[in-house]
Design an enzyme around this catalytic site. Structure first.
Site, PDB file in Angstrom:
ATOM      1  N   LYS A 296     -33.936  -6.946  56.059  1.00 54.74           N
ATOM      2  CA  LYS A 296     -32.584  -6.313  55.540  1.00 54.74           C
ATOM      3  C   LYS A 296     -31.925  -5.547  56.193  1.00 54.74           C
ATOM      4  CE  LYS A 296     -34.475  -3.233  52.208  1.00 54.74           C
ATOM      5  NZ  LYS A 296     -35.153  -2.993  51.126  1.00 54.74           N
TER       6      LYS A 296
ATOM      7  N   TYR B 166     -16.581  21.779  66.869  1.00 52.26           N
ATOM      8  CA  TYR B 166     -15.668  22.024  65.731  1.00 52.26           C
ATOM      9  C   TYR B 166     -16.156  22.934  65.144  1.00 52.26           C
ATOM     10  CZ  TYR B 166     -13.403  17.182  66.171  1.00 52.26           C
ATOM     11  OH  TYR B 166     -12.569  16.477  66.514  1.00 52.26           O
TER      12      TYR B 166
ATOM     13  N   ARG C 117     -34.316  -0.083  38.682  1.00 48.82           N
ATOM     14  CA  ARG C 117     -33.389  -0.279  39.660  1.00 48.82           C
ATOM     15  C   ARG C 117     -32.605  -1.685  39.595  1.00 48.82           C
ATOM     16  NH1 ARG C 117     -34.549  -0.421  46.243  1.00 48.82           N
ATOM     17  NH2 ARG C 117     -35.563  -2.269  45.781  1.00 48.82           N
TER      18      ARG C 117
ATOM     19  N   MET D 118     -17.765  12.773  65.967  1.00 47.25           N
ATOM     20  CA  MET D 118     -17.785  11.308  65.779  1.00 47.25           C
ATOM     21  C   MET D 118     -18.387  10.687  66.937  1.00 47.25           C
ATOM     22  SD  MET D 118     -14.685   8.698  64.668  1.00 47.25           S
ATOM     23  CE  MET D 118     -14.282   9.782  63.044  1.00 47.25           C
TER      24      MET D 118
HETATM   25  C1  LIG Z   1     -36.457  -2.666  51.313  1.00 49.58           C
HETATM   26  C2  LIG Z   1     -37.608  -3.215  50.328  1.00 49.58           C
HETATM   27  C3  LIG Z   1     -38.879  -3.379  50.926  1.00 49.58           C
HETATM   28  C4  LIG Z   1     -39.388  -2.858  52.083  1.00 49.58           C
HETATM   29  O1  LIG Z   1     -39.641  -1.112  52.065  1.00 49.58           O
HETATM   30  P1  LIG Z   1     -40.302  -0.451  52.977  1.00 49.58           P
HETATM   31  O2  LIG Z   1     -40.530   0.801  52.461  1.00 49.58           O
HETATM   32  O3  LIG Z   1     -39.271  -0.298  54.110  1.00 49.58           O
HETATM   33  O4  LIG Z   1     -41.379  -1.193  53.437  1.00 49.58           O
HETATM   34  C5  LIG Z   1     -39.510  -4.266  50.045  1.00 49.58           C
HETATM   35  N1  LIG Z   1     -39.096  -4.846  48.779  1.00 49.58           N
HETATM   36  C6  LIG Z   1     -37.886  -4.610  48.451  1.00 49.58           C
HETATM   37  C7  LIG Z   1     -37.487  -5.175  47.123  1.00 49.58           C
HETATM   38  C8  LIG Z   1     -36.968  -3.875  49.098  1.00 49.58           C
HETATM   39  O5  LIG Z   1     -35.798  -3.852  48.685  1.00 49.58           O
END
Ligand SMILES: *Cc1c(COP(=O)(O)O)cnc(C)c1O
Length: 830
Positions: A493, A720, A590, A769
């Site tokens: 992801k 800045y 979550r 930036m």
């Molecule tokens: C992001 C995520 C992972 C991976 O987590 P890491 O700590 O980066 O290994 C696994 N499962 C779910 C559901 C996630 O959202």
């Protein structure tokens, strides 16, 4: 080297001591004033910059004394420390090496010489011997007048074998190197066909190189890598040692059987009749020849046939490295060793395309003169380019390229020719469009040249390097940890944590990962569009996505009743059965269904017409924190109760999974049937609680470069808010072309520093930036164009991302995923 007094050092190098100080012993040599050990003897060499400028600095940094040129003595400080004046500091360094070599009487020295393949052969030989005898190899391709001297000086006192690479580009050089190496044996890779500029023909060139063999002892040997009667004859006339021809029947041989992916399956014959099939990670026949030669040398050095075959089976060629760069506009350049073998060429073209998705055009750029190419092999090459759908070929005006152009004429594939590499590059830089992939064939031994790297680097000064070999080795580490029966999911992801999901996905598939995980439907579809066929689980699709999920064979996680309803409808419409995973909220709150709701949903899924329960998942809130282990266990207990209910209801083949990187390492009982690894793929740990439990290979580095340097007067302020104020009159500030839009959040100030050539340089003022300023006062070597390591690993230097994240009160995940679109992703792989 063994410690010597300054007076002894002076006598070794034939110099005179000026301004002697207190008596301290010299234990090593240094040529960089900022990279020296406290007991070094500093040699002021004249190179791109004159080392004499840095003498005071070297002494201030702890050097015991400095070796300097007599004619510079007058300009050097008298009170900084002892100076040893010599006629030529480089020659003095070489004398030191000669002296040290003479101490190493029990080490067998093997010199590797030749036009091509020296580094590969040397590294292969060191690799083959390493398991059996401590073997020293000269670092990288240190093979010059300076490199060979340093190589010998760095050789430890008690190694049985030392393998030293040596090169000569001008007449007379090899004789000087031969004095330093004083070899017991010589491996001569080949004479090559590229004409050597400074030599008057092949014979003179061969005679120069063979200068290394002139002083060999009678019981020594010269191993030839190329059957060339003239060179063989010459060698025999120069040395009294044995000269062994290439392909000597008493030595091991390799025969290539076929290609397997990007490797070659070879049959290896060891002397005495032992045989074995080996898979060597290279498509290149040249690399196989180098390995064969190294196996020959290892045999001559006493490695037995069984040991040799076992060592060869483990050996991975380090330099068959394929490098890829992805420009911010999406075009990709892949660099590879030149190889005209059609099988190897198709395999390279296919890999290049698969790593990128293969929507754009494929360009082939021949950057090697291809000397020695025959009309027949040019025709085979042309057929291959046609068959692999290459749309454009760029070549040089080299003679052999006439043959390629000729052969391509009938295939309809256009070829452009250019007088030199620079012009090819300029053309390619403007010609490449988003999604295109260009395969660049670079000459052997140059590997992917910096110049080619430039083609893509110029588009963006800031680069995120991702070492795909490290990713593979991390997958292997997790595989070993969880055993063969637990599936691995690679979580790609968020652009594969800021890298590139398609490239990483292909690497994961090759490494044996079973599943991919993404957060959104669009991320899943992008993978499918790029030709990724692996099963993909989408953690957080929304109900409106389900139709598209079905169409792209993506598996949704049902984390709510609304998702379930949407999945039912979409599956019914499609008429196909849809596999789903159900997410249980076991306490992190979550996403997911509470255990009771999850069990209710399971009841609905039992015997469902369109939906099949393929997985049950949950996510853990604090598996990285030992103080919260009770909570983690409570979560696992709740998830376990849902799993038990599912089993009772008669569900079978349900893949249960709860663990991301940290839980996988810390909670074996949480691994169930699959683990979901994200951060760990890049060799990063989620918390210090896991670092000691599993060794990973960090493989990501963010690098930018200095674009400007200015001097500041005391009191002047930077950036800045003017937070940085120059203190000393020699304050120098460097501007780096990376700011918070790129990957360096304002909070990165808390980390405090970046690395230039391994030296910490403080961040000066706030991060803007597009840029940031750093204080390079006290680093006179730093120049415009120098690479700056912001975080991670690169070129042997490192700032652990975990530490940077901790300093910023965040996690490595956030630091990586903030790498912005302007940053060039560069993938390297073995
Ligand atoms: C992001 C995520 C992972 C991976 O987590 P890491 O700590 O980066 O290994 C696994 N499962 C779910 C559901 C996630 O959202």
């Amino acid at each position: 080297m063994d410690p010597v007094s300054v007076a002894e050092a002076a006598s070794i190098v034939g110099g005179t001591v000026h301004f002697p100080g207190e008596e301290r012993e010299v234990g090593g040599v240094a040529i960089h004033s900022d990279r020296l050990q406290a007991d070094s003897l500093f040699f002021a060499l004249r190179g791109a910059t004159d080392g004499h400028q840095f003498v005071a600095r070297a002494l201030a940094n702890g050097a015991i004394a400095a070796v300097v040129a007599e004619d510079c003595l007058a300009e050097l400080p008298r009170d900084a420390g002892p100076l040893i004046a010599v006629a030529d500091p480089l020659a003095a360094l070489q004398e030191m090496a000669v002296w040290w070599r003479r101490q190493l009487t029990s080490t067998t020295f093997v010199a590797v010489i030749g036009s091509n393949g020296k580094t590969l052969t040397k590294d292969a030989l060191v690799g083959l011997l390493a398991g059996h005898r401590t073997t020293y190899g000269s670092p990288g391709s240190y093979n010059s007048q300076l490199g060979v001297a340093l190589s010998v000086l760095q050789c430890p006192a008690d190694v049985p074998v030392a393998v030293i690479e040596a090169a000569a580009t001008e007449p007379g050089e090899m004789a000087r190197l031969a004095r330093i190496v004083a070899p017991d044996a010589v491996v001569f890779t080949n004479l090559g066909t590229r004409s050597a500029q400074h030599f008057d023909g092949r014979e003179e060139h061969a005679r120069e190189l063979l200068g290394m063999a002139a002083g060999l002892p009678a019981d020594g040997w010269v191993l030839m890598g190329e059957p060339d009667p003239a060179v063989h004859h010459l060698a025999a006339s120069i040395t009294k040692a044995r000269v062994l021809p290439a392909g000597d029947t008493a030595l091991p041989r390799l025969t290539r059987l076929r290609h397997v992916e990007r490797s070659s399956l070879v049959r290896a014959f060891a002397p005495g009749g032992a045989e074995a099939d080996l898979l060597v990670a290279t498509p290149s026949p040249e690399v196989l020849r180098d390995l064969e030669l190294a196996m020959g040398a290892a045999t001559l050095l006493g490695l037995g046939p069984e040991e040799l075959l076992a060592a060869a089976a483990e050996y991975t060629p380090p330099s068959t490295r394929m490098q890829m760069w992805r420009r911010p506009d999406g075009a990709t350049v892949v660099g590879e060793l030149a190889n005209t073998d059609p099988l190897a060429l198709s395999s390279a073209l296919r890999t290049a395309r698969s790593l990128t998705g293969g929507h754009g055009r494929t360009l082939m750029i021949i950057g090697d003169p291809l000397a020695g190419l025959t009309a027949e092999s040019a025709a085979a090459m042309a057929r291959c380019l046609r068959a692999e759908n290459v749309q454009l070929v760029c070549g040089l005006t080299a003679d052999a390229h006439d043959l390629v152009e000729e052969a391509l004429r009938d295939t309809g594939v256009p070829m452009h020719r250019f007088p030199d590499e620079d012009r090819v590059r300029a053309f390619v830089a403007t010609e490449l469009r988003p999604d295109d992939v260009a395969l660049v064939h670079v000459p052997r031994d140059t590997m992917v040249t910096d110049a080619w790297m430039h083609l893509v680097e110029t588009a963006a000064a800031t680069r995120l390097y991702v070492d795909l070999a490290a990713v593979k080795s991390n997958v292997a580490a997790f595989r070993k940890l969880v055993g063969p029966h637990t599936k691995l999911m690679g979580v790609v992801k968020a652009e594969a944590y800021g890298t590139n999901p398609v490239t990483v996905a292909h690497t994961l598939r090759e490494a044996g990962v079973d599943w991919l995980g993404v957060a959104t439907t669009d991320e899943g579809i992008a993978l499918r569009r790029a030709g990724v066929q692996m099963p993909v689980l989408v953690f957080l699709a929304v109900p409106g996505d389900v139709e598209r999920l079905v169409r792209h064979r993506l598996t949704p996680s049902l984390y709510s009743v609304e998702m379930y309803d949407a999945a039912c409808r979409a599956a019914a419409v499609s008429g196909r059965r849809l596999d789903v995973h159900v997410e249980v909220d076991s306490g992190m709150h979550r996403s997911g269904l509470y255990p009771e709701a999850a069990i209710e949903l399971l009841a609905k899924l039992r015997g469902h017409e369109h939906l099949r329960l393929a997985g049950l998942m949950s996510h853990l809130g604090c598996p990285d924190d030992p103080a919260e282990d009770d909570l983690t266990r409570e979560q696992l207990k709740r998830f376990g109760s849902v799993c038990a209910a599912a089993a009772e209801m008669g569900f079978e083949d349900v893949v249960r999974h709860t663990s991301a990187t940290a839980a996988t390492i810390r909670f074996p009982e949480a691994r169930y049937d699959m683990v979901r690894i994200g951060l760990g793929l890049y060799g990063l740990h989620v918390s210090t609680a896991t670092t000691d439990l599993l060794t990973l290979t960090p493989g990501v580095g963010l690098v930018s470069r200095i674009v400007e340097i200015h001097n500041m007067a005391p009191g002047e302020r930077v950036g800045y808010g003017g937070l940085f104020r120059a203190q000393s009159p020699d304050t120098r500030i460097a501007l780096i072309a990376a700011g918070y839009y790129d990957a360096v959040p304002r909070a990165f100030r808390k980390v405090g520093y970046v690395l230039i050539n391994g030296h910490r340089c403080q961040i000066a003022g706030t991060i803007s930036m597009d840029s940031m300023a750093i204080d390079i006062t006290g680093h006179p070597d730093a120049e415009v164009g120098d690479d700056v390591l912001i975080f991670g690993q690169h070129a042997g230097f490192s700032t652990p991302i975990e530490q940077a994240a901790a300093a910023m009160d965040t996690v490595s995940h956030e630091l990586l995923t903030q790498v912005g679109p302007r940053v060039q992703r560069i993938f390297t792989q073995h």
